[in-house]
Design a protein around this motif. Structure first.
Motif, PDB file in Angstrom:
ATOM      1  N   ARG A   1       1.344  -6.299  -4.866  1.00  0.00           N
ATOM      2  CA  ARG A   1       0.516  -4.999  -4.771  1.00  0.00           C
ATOM      3  C   ARG A   1       0.472  -4.419  -3.459  1.00  0.00           C
ATOM      4  O   ARG A   1       0.746  -3.134  -3.253  1.00  0.00           O
TER       5      ARG A   1
ATOM      6  N   ALA B   1       0.379   4.110  -9.708  1.00  0.00           N
ATOM      7  CA  ALA B   1       0.105   3.232 -10.816  1.00  0.00           C
ATOM      8  C   ALA B   1       1.430   2.385 -11.436  1.00  0.00           C
ATOM      9  O   ALA B   1       1.263   1.479 -11.693  1.00  0.00           O
TER      10      ALA B   1
ATOM     11  N   TYR C   1       2.163  -0.196  -9.087  1.00  0.00           N
ATOM     12  CA  TYR C   1       1.720  -1.547  -9.067  1.00  0.00           C
ATOM     13  C   TYR C   1       1.739  -2.056 -10.655  1.00  0.00           C
ATOM     14  O   TYR C   1       1.909  -3.514 -10.649  1.00  0.00           O
TER      15      TYR C   1
ATOM     16  N   PRO D   1      -0.084  -6.626 -12.590  1.00  0.00           N
ATOM     17  CA  PRO D   1      -1.458  -6.606 -12.126  1.00  0.00           C
ATOM     18  C   PRO D   1      -2.432  -7.710 -13.208  1.00  0.00           C
ATOM     19  O   PRO D   1      -1.706  -8.034 -14.333  1.00  0.00           O
TER      20      PRO D   1
ATOM     21  N   VAL E   1      -5.408  -1.492 -12.566  1.00  0.00           N
ATOM     22  CA  VAL E   1      -4.613  -0.675 -12.011  1.00  0.00           C
ATOM     23  C   VAL E   1      -5.354   0.718 -12.072  1.00  0.00           C
ATOM     24  O   VAL E   1      -5.322   1.401 -11.053  1.00  0.00           O
TER      25      VAL E   1
ATOM     26  N   HIS F   1      -7.813   1.091  -9.454  1.00  0.00           N
ATOM     27  CA  HIS F   1      -7.463   0.775  -7.913  1.00  0.00           C
ATOM     28  C   HIS F   1      -6.826   2.185  -7.402  1.00  0.00           C
ATOM     29  O   HIS F   1      -6.787   2.507  -6.444  1.00  0.00           O
TER      30      HIS F   1
END
Length: 360
Positions: free
Chosen positions: A229, A309, A312, A317, A323, A326
């Motif tokens: 990430r 996104a 990631y 994840p 996500v 995040h």
């Protein structure tokens, strides 16, 4: 100090540090345990002085052993571990707690022997050599795209250059300390990205700020599951900065707004704080941004967040919710709707096509 007193102290240390603490007598028989009952490693030697700390490096993490002394007589040991992060500061805390804040811990552990370097320029390339050459080609391609600010081709290049198989090779460079190895690799990657962005004519001041931010982020990396990430985020951030620098057909106000969004997309953005960063009135910036980019500010923010996104999710994840938060969404339902709008599918559908994560 008596072992019974140390037991209470060790419980407090375990609660504060998050690392298991074990009080043992002089024969290494456990008197008390605060935390997980991990198997003790074999210490080559045990501490014979109050400030001496013996460190055993294992696949689980570091274990630290400190002597417990009563009237200059060794009566037992306080053993901390496993500790996944850097254990030097914890060693100092243990000594300070047992002996006094003015005492400096002396850490003894195994030293890694580095074999002498030999280079045979006449040797024929093997299959392993070909794999190494291919890895260099992929890395150079990734750096080239950052220099060009090519955000469209960057995701595929990241996936190719940051594969699980290639990364696992490097994690053995510091034996039994995979997290330390990962951080070392990330420091190098941060420097490579900075140099690539510098070739893209990004100012040294901007690069220094971004590079320093990621240097601190790398050192605070809590576990290996965040490795891919962070790698993705760094490459994308540097590339976006080059792209913003390249997009000089935008007015200075819109460019400032774009750079602010690139740097702060994970935060709770509003028209007011974007306008403040661009040095423009909100209504004026909103109209100018739409006129020059063809999107409203929030359409651009949502599309960019979905773009991040996707990066990631490509590296699996813990969850879609993880996500969503995040990248700056504070509502998972809204994130799902925006993701489907800009990616053409739901996050879960996209996730099914992602590659496996690194074991940590």
């Amino acid at each position: 100090m008596a072992l019974t007193e140390i037991s209470q102290l060790s419980a407090n240390l375990a609660r504060i540090s998050g690392v298991s603490m074990r009080v043992c007598d002089s024969q290494l028989v456990t008197v008390s345990l605060s935390g997980d009952d991990a198997a003790l490693p074999v210490f080559r030697t045990l501490p014979a002085q109050p400030t001496q700390v013996e460190r055993a490096i294992t696949a689980q993490g570091d274990f630290l052993a400190v002597g417990i002394f009563t009237a200059a007589t060794l009566t037992g040991y306080l053993i901390a571990g496993p500790c996944e992060s850097e254990s030097g500061s914890l060693a100092q805390i243990l000594v300070a707690s047992l002996v006094g804040a003015q005492q400096i811990a002396t850490i003894h552990d195994d030293h890694i022997k580095v074999p002498p370097l030999t280079v045979d320029l006449a040797a024929t390339d093997s299959d392993d050599d070909a794999a190494i050459a291919e890895r260099y080609v992929k890395q150079n391609r990734l750096m080239q795209l950052i220099t060009q600010g090519d955000t469209e081709q960057l995701p595929a290049a990241i996936t190719a250059a940051v594969s699980v198989r290639d990364i696992e090779i490097f994690f053995s460079r510091v034996p039994n300390r995979r997290l330390r190895s990962a951080k070392n690799i990330l420091y190098v990657f941060n420097t490579m990205c900075r140099l690539a962005a510098e070739r893209g004519n990004v100012s040294p001041v901007t690069l220094d700020r971004v590079s320093s931010h990621y240097a601190m982020t790398i050192e605070q990396l809590p576990s290996l599951k965040y490795y891919q990430r962070l790698t993705t985020e760094m490459a994308t951030q540097y590339c976006e900065i080059v792209a913003a620098r390249r997009d000089n057909h935008y007015s200075s106000k819109v460019n400032q707004a774009l750079q602010f969004i690139y740097r702060h997309y994970q935060e709770d953005l509003s028209l007011a704080n974007v306008a403040t960063a661009a040095g423009a009135a909100p209504t004026y910036l909103s109209r100018l941004f739409k006129q020059e980019t063809g999107e409203t500010i929030f359409e651009f923010i949502n599309r960019y967040r979905v773009q991040m996104a996707r990066q990631y999710l490509r590296h699996r994840p813990e969850s879609v919710t993880d996500v969503a938060f995040h990248v700056g969404f504070n509502n998972v339902t809204y994130f799902n709707r925006m993701f489907k709008r800009y990616a053409g599918m739901t996050p879960l559908t996209y996730l099914r096509g992602s590659e496996p994560a690194i074991r940590g």
